[in-house]
Scaffold this motif. Structure first.
Motif, PDB file in Angstrom:
ATOM      1  N   THR A 243       0.829  -1.212   0.000  1.00 31.32           N
ATOM      2  CA  THR A 243       0.000   0.000   0.000  1.00 31.32           C
ATOM      3  C   THR A 243       0.862   1.259   0.000  1.00 31.32           C
ATOM      4  OG1 THR A 243      -1.752  -1.151   1.212  1.00 31.32           O
ATOM      5  CG2 THR A 243      -1.794   1.254   1.246  1.00 31.32           C
ATOM      6  N   VAL A 244       1.844   1.306   0.911  1.00 31.21           N
ATOM      7  CA  VAL A 244       2.706   2.485   1.012  1.00 31.21           C
ATOM      8  C   VAL A 244       3.563   2.632  -0.243  1.00 31.21           C
ATOM      9  CG1 VAL A 244       4.663   3.488   2.260  1.00 31.21           C
ATOM     10  CG2 VAL A 244       2.752   2.508   3.524  1.00 31.21           C
ATOM     11  N   GLY A 245       4.079   1.503  -0.728  1.00 31.98           N
ATOM     12  CA  GLY A 245       4.919   1.544  -1.925  1.00 31.98           C
ATOM     13  C   GLY A 245       4.182   2.119  -3.127  1.00 31.98           C
ATOM     14  N   LEU A 246       2.920   1.734  -3.296  1.00 28.66           N
ATOM     15  CA  LEU A 246       2.131   2.252  -4.406  1.00 28.66           C
ATOM     16  C   LEU A 246       1.933   3.770  -4.280  1.00 28.66           C
ATOM     17  CD1 LEU A 246      -0.543  -0.590  -4.718  1.00 28.66           C
ATOM     18  CD2 LEU A 246       1.287  -0.063  -6.343  1.00 28.66           C
ATOM     19  N   HIS A 247       1.714   4.244  -3.065  1.00 24.25           N
ATOM     20  CA  HIS A 247       1.536   5.682  -2.851  1.00 24.25           C
ATOM     21  C   HIS A 247       2.832   6.447  -3.108  1.00 24.25           C
ATOM     22  CE1 HIS A 247      -2.534   6.547  -1.295  1.00 24.25           C
ATOM     23  NE2 HIS A 247      -2.535   5.281  -0.946  1.00 24.25           N
ATOM     24  N   LEU A 248       3.962   5.796  -2.832  1.00 26.18           N
ATOM     25  CA  LEU A 248       5.252   6.463  -3.014  1.00 26.18           C
ATOM     26  C   LEU A 248       5.854   6.202  -4.396  1.00 26.18           C
ATOM     27  CD1 LEU A 248       6.864   5.806   0.505  1.00 26.18           C
ATOM     28  CD2 LEU A 248       5.841   7.931  -0.334  1.00 26.18           C
ATOM     29  N   GLY A 249       5.121   5.471  -5.239  1.00 22.22           N
ATOM     30  CA  GLY A 249       5.597   5.200  -6.593  1.00 22.22           C
ATOM     31  C   GLY A 249       6.710   4.190  -6.676  1.00 22.22           C
ATOM     32  N   LYS A 250       6.771   3.283  -5.706  1.00 22.66           N
ATOM     33  CA  LYS A 250       7.822   2.265  -5.681  1.00 22.66           C
ATOM     34  C   LYS A 250       7.365   0.996  -6.397  1.00 22.66           C
ATOM     35  CE  LYS A 250      10.095   3.610  -1.349  1.00 22.66           C
ATOM     36  NZ  LYS A 250      10.602   3.092  -0.056  1.00 22.66           N
ATOM     37  N   ASN A 251       8.345   0.181  -6.782  1.00 23.18           N
ATOM     38  CA  ASN A 251       8.049  -1.129  -7.370  1.00 23.18           C
ATOM     39  C   ASN A 251       7.735  -2.102  -6.229  1.00 23.18           C
ATOM     40  OD1 ASN A 251       8.036  -3.647  -8.565  1.00 23.18           O
ATOM     41  ND2 ASN A 251       9.722  -3.195  -9.957  1.00 23.18           N
ATOM     42  N   VAL A 252       6.521  -2.610  -6.191  1.00 17.91           N
ATOM     43  CA  VAL A 252       6.099  -3.478  -5.083  1.00 17.91           C
ATOM     44  C   VAL A 252       5.927  -4.932  -5.522  1.00 17.91           C
ATOM     45  CG1 VAL A 252       4.987  -1.575  -3.858  1.00 17.91           C
ATOM     46  CG2 VAL A 252       3.654  -2.944  -5.482  1.00 17.91           C
ATOM     47  N   ALA A 253       6.418  -5.259  -6.707  1.00 14.73           N
ATOM     48  CA  ALA A 253       6.212  -6.609  -7.253  1.00 14.73           C
ATOM     49  C   ALA A 253       6.778  -7.687  -6.336  1.00 14.73           C
ATOM     50  CB  ALA A 253       6.841  -6.712  -8.635  1.00 14.73           C
ATOM     51  N   ARG A 254       7.942  -7.418  -5.731  1.00 11.19           N
ATOM     52  CA  ARG A 254       8.556  -8.427  -4.865  1.00 11.19           C
ATOM     53  C   ARG A 254       7.684  -8.674  -3.632  1.00 11.19           C
ATOM     54  NH1 ARG A 254      14.641  -7.520  -3.202  1.00 11.19           N
ATOM     55  NH2 ARG A 254      14.886  -8.015  -5.403  1.00 11.19           N
ATOM     56  N   TYR A 255       7.153  -7.604  -3.051  1.00  9.84           N
ATOM     57  CA  TYR A 255       6.288  -7.770  -1.875  1.00  9.84           C
ATOM     58  C   TYR A 255       5.020  -8.529  -2.243  1.00  9.84           C
ATOM     59  CZ  TYR A 255       9.286  -4.192   0.237  1.00  9.84           C
ATOM     60  OH  TYR A 255      10.361  -3.475   0.726  1.00  9.84           O
ATOM     61  N   GLN A 256       4.485  -8.266  -3.429  1.00  7.41           N
ATOM     62  CA  GLN A 256       3.286  -8.972  -3.871  1.00  7.41           C
ATOM     63  C   GLN A 256       3.565 -10.461  -4.027  1.00  7.41           C
ATOM     64  OE1 GLN A 256       2.514  -6.637  -7.404  1.00  7.41           O
ATOM     65  NE2 GLN A 256       0.913  -5.441  -6.394  1.00  7.41           N
ATOM     66  N   THR A 257       4.724 -10.790  -4.584  1.00  7.29           N
ATOM     67  CA  THR A 257       5.116 -12.191  -4.748  1.00  7.29           C
ATOM     68  C   THR A 257       5.270 -12.865  -3.387  1.00  7.29           C
ATOM     69  OG1 THR A 257       6.251 -11.699  -6.817  1.00  7.29           O
ATOM     70  CG2 THR A 257       6.842 -13.750  -5.704  1.00  7.29           C
ATOM     71  N   GLN A 258       5.937 -12.165  -2.459  1.00  8.76           N
ATOM     72  CA  GLN A 258       6.137 -12.724  -1.117  1.00  8.76           C
ATOM     73  C   GLN A 258       4.804 -12.950  -0.409  1.00  8.76           C
ATOM     74  OE1 GLN A 258       9.375  -9.653  -0.163  1.00  8.76           O
ATOM     75  NE2 GLN A 258       9.862 -11.303   1.253  1.00  8.76           N
ATOM     76  N   LEU A 259       3.882 -12.003  -0.557  1.00  6.21           N
ATOM     77  CA  LEU A 259       2.582 -12.141   0.086  1.00  6.21           C
ATOM     78  C   LEU A 259       1.840 -13.355  -0.466  1.00  6.21           C
ATOM     79  CD1 LEU A 259       0.511 -10.990   2.081  1.00  6.21           C
ATOM     80  CD2 LEU A 259      -0.383  -9.572   0.226  1.00  6.21           C
ATOM     81  N   ARG A 260       1.913 -13.559  -1.774  1.00  6.39           N
ATOM     82  CA  ARG A 260       1.270 -14.728  -2.380  1.00  6.39           C
ATOM     83  C   ARG A 260       1.857 -16.024  -1.837  1.00  6.39           C
ATOM     84  NH1 ARG A 260       1.305 -11.465  -7.403  1.00  6.39           N
ATOM     85  NH2 ARG A 260      -0.852 -11.188  -8.097  1.00  6.39           N
ATOM     86  N   MET A 261       3.154 -16.006  -1.557  1.00  8.12           N
ATOM     87  CA  MET A 261       3.838 -17.220  -1.089  1.00  8.12           C
ATOM     88  C   MET A 261       3.519 -17.529   0.371  1.00  8.12           C
ATOM     89  SD  MET A 261       7.578 -16.738  -2.901  1.00  8.12           S
ATOM     90  CE  MET A 261       8.285 -18.150  -2.055  1.00  8.12           C
ATOM     91  N   VAL A 262       3.550 -16.502   1.234  1.00  9.85           N
ATOM     92  CA  VAL A 262       3.396 -16.748   2.677  1.00  9.85           C
ATOM     93  C   VAL A 262       1.943 -16.779   3.121  1.00  9.85           C
ATOM     94  CG1 VAL A 262       5.643 -15.721   3.149  1.00  9.85           C
ATOM     95  CG2 VAL A 262       3.597 -14.304   3.367  1.00  9.85           C
ATOM     96  N   ALA A 263       1.047 -16.128   2.369  1.00  6.09           N
ATOM     97  CA  ALA A 263      -0.363 -16.078   2.770  1.00  6.09           C
ATOM     98  C   ALA A 263      -1.265 -16.138   1.543  1.00  6.09           C
ATOM     99  CB  ALA A 263      -0.630 -14.799   3.572  1.00  6.09           C
ATOM    100  N   PRO A 264      -1.318 -17.291   0.887  1.00 11.47           N
ATOM    101  CA  PRO A 264      -2.089 -17.412  -0.363  1.00 11.47           C
ATOM    102  C   PRO A 264      -3.583 -17.146  -0.208  1.00 11.47           C
ATOM    103  CG  PRO A 264      -1.357 -19.572   0.424  1.00 11.47           C
ATOM    104  CD  PRO A 264      -0.641 -18.551   1.247  1.00 11.47           C
TER     105      PRO A 264
END
Length: 287
Positions: A243-264
């Motif tokens: 959420t914060v990364g999107l507001h700050l214009g950061k690349n959040v793809a890695r966090y999205q991948t990690q979230l899918r892995m740890v909490a599908p």
């Protein structure tokens, strides 16, 4: 009399699960205290995602409270069907020998709340003088979008123990929901608890959410990076970093991948999947 389990309970409420596991073993306790200690230790393992350890170590002959914790692990891991879980809960709640057990009521309330059965969750924990049960009521009221009822519940908790960590946390949860100046007050609560004890991923996340509500995205990002360094697999941390990364214009793809892995099964993962499907359909229609 000294409360030998104060640090165990307090560490659990703050989200310091490894501290609970590491420090609880050295205590000399009565039988009842040892059962309560073990409940917090195994709940800490559940919070860390170690469901199989809990299921394998708690025997079917264990105390009722421990069996309730085992059922929670079976429910969260999907090792036992929801139908079986609710059938067992119904049996326990109908049994006068079980339905006064705090851990049984707490686990039943947690499972009902997770399933969105809010009236049933409140039935389990409403009217109890136990602060953790009352804190669960606060969470349920907030899920029902009833911050007014949650605030009333916090006042009841304050009447029992205003300085208790759970009372302070519940005050912060309600403050976040009420908004306005209450959000800044909630941020101070997380800060005071972190300074008084030790900062945990949960406390950093709590303050980060306050910062997000105040539009202080850089401060939120800083706290979330601290939370990430403490627990890189925490779903709340990963969700908030996205959420914060999107507001700050950061690349959040890695966090999205990690979230899918740890909490599908996390709600945000479901939202990501829906968004991906919508994008794919849109792209296909253009092509």
């Amino acid at each position: 009399m000294a409360d030998l389990l104060f640090n165990v309970r307090n560490s659990f409420y703050l989200g310091a699960y490894n501290t609970v596991i590491n420090e609880a073993a050295d205590l000399e306790l009565s039988e009842a205290e040892a059962i309560e200690r073990d409940c917090f230790v195994y709940r800490s393992y559940i919070a860390l995602g170690s469901y199989d350890l809990v299921i394998s170590e708690i025997r079917d002959s264990a105390a009722t409270g421990l069996l309730a914790v085992k059922l929670l692990a079976q429910y969260l891991s999907g090792r036992k069907s929801k139908e079986d879980v609710f059938a067992i809960l119904q049996d326990w709640l109908s049994d006068s020998a079980c339905n006064r057990n705090t851990t049984v009521l707490l686990v039943a309330g947690m499972i009902h709340a997770r399933e969105g059965n809010y009236p049933e969750a409140l039935k389990c924990c409403h009217g109890s003088t136990n602060l953790e049960m009352q804190a669960l009521c606060v969470q349920v009221y907030l899920k029902m979008d009833r911050p007014d009822k949650a605030e009333q519940q916090v006042k009841t908790m304050s009447g029992i123990d205003d300085d208790a960590t759970l009372t302070q946390l519940a005050t912060a949860w309600v403050g976040q929901a009420l908004g306005g100046t209450k959000v800044q007050e909630a941020a101070y609560v997380y800060q005071e608890l972190g300074e008084k004890y030790n900062y945990t991923a949960a406390l950093y996340n709590g303050r980060a959410v306050c910062y997000m509500k105040m539009g202080r995205w850089e401060d939120a990002d800083h706290d979330l990076q601290e939370a990430f360094s403490k627990d890189a697999k925490d779903p709340d941390t990963l969700t908030n970093l996205i959420t914060v990364g999107l507001h700050l214009g950061k690349n959040v793809a890695r966090y999205q991948t990690q979230l899918r892995m740890v909490a599908p099964t996390h709600p945000n993962v479901k939202r990501l999947e829906i968004a991906d499907e919508a994008f794919t359909r849109a792209a296909a229609s253009i092509a």
